[in-house]
Design a protein around this motif. Structure first.
Motif, PDB file in Angstrom:
ATOM      1  N   MET A  85      34.539  59.550  51.605  1.00 12.03           N
ATOM      2  CA  MET A  85      34.103  60.716  52.374  1.00 12.03           C
ATOM      3  C   MET A  85      32.652  60.567  52.830  1.00 12.03           C
ATOM      4  SD  MET A  85      35.972  64.009  50.644  1.00 12.03           S
ATOM      5  CE  MET A  85      35.946  63.537  48.929  1.00 12.03           C
ATOM      6  N   GLN A  88      32.707  58.297  55.742  1.00 12.49           N
ATOM      7  CA  GLN A  88      33.227  58.976  56.934  1.00 12.49           C
ATOM      8  C   GLN A  88      32.155  59.884  57.542  1.00 12.49           C
ATOM      9  OE1 GLN A  88      35.565  56.867  57.499  1.00 12.49           O
ATOM     10  NE2 GLN A  88      36.985  58.424  58.235  1.00 12.49           N
ATOM     11  N   VAL A 104      37.122  65.000  56.338  1.00 12.35           N
ATOM     12  CA  VAL A 104      36.439  65.243  55.068  1.00 12.35           C
ATOM     13  C   VAL A 104      36.641  66.691  54.634  1.00 12.35           C
ATOM     14  CG1 VAL A 104      34.188  65.287  53.919  1.00 12.35           C
ATOM     15  CG2 VAL A 104      34.774  63.384  55.442  1.00 12.35           C
TER      16      VAL A 104
END
Length: 133
Positions: A85, A88, A104
């Protein structure tokens, strides 16, 4: 001498009196709030707003990683997911891509809902245990 802010005092007391599970839930809620603000920053072409809120979300994810109990097998999987996450969000920040923020947010929402259920189950068990005494 400045007057005390009752709202700030309430917030501080709620954090100090919360269980670890409730604190984790607060972190998930904060992360979602900052992700929404970051997405608004992208939509409004406000780079500073996007960047600041993505960084706040990343800091929360790092805090969640630090608090993992690595003696519990699921913690390794959570650590990998948190790292993913964070990656990302780096990509979302570089590319101004709201779909990565949505991805996310989806994970965080799932974690938040799971934690809410865990907290509710723990409370039910505590009340059942107290009733048996």
């Amino acid at each position: 001498m400045a007057a005390n802010n009752p709202y700030k005092s309430y917030q501080q007391n709620s954090v100090l009196q919360s269980t670890p599970g409730e604190l984790t839930l607060m972190l998930y809620n904060g992360c979602l709030k900052f992700l929404n603000m970051a997405k608004k920053g992208i939509e409004n072409n406000n780079i500073e707003m996007k960047n600041i809120n993505i960084q706040k979300s990343q800091n929360i994810l790092r805090e969640l990683m630090i608090t993992l109990d690595m003696s519990v097998p699921v913690s390794e999987s959570l650590q990998v997911l948190y790292e993913y996450m964070i990656h990302q969000l780096v990509e979302a920040n570089i590319k101004n891509d709201p779909t990565l923020i949505d991805e996310v947010s989806g994970y965080i929402t799932e974690f938040k809902e799971t934690w809410k259920q865990v907290i509710q189950m723990n409370r039910q068990q505590q009340y059942t245990s107290v009733g048996e005494i």
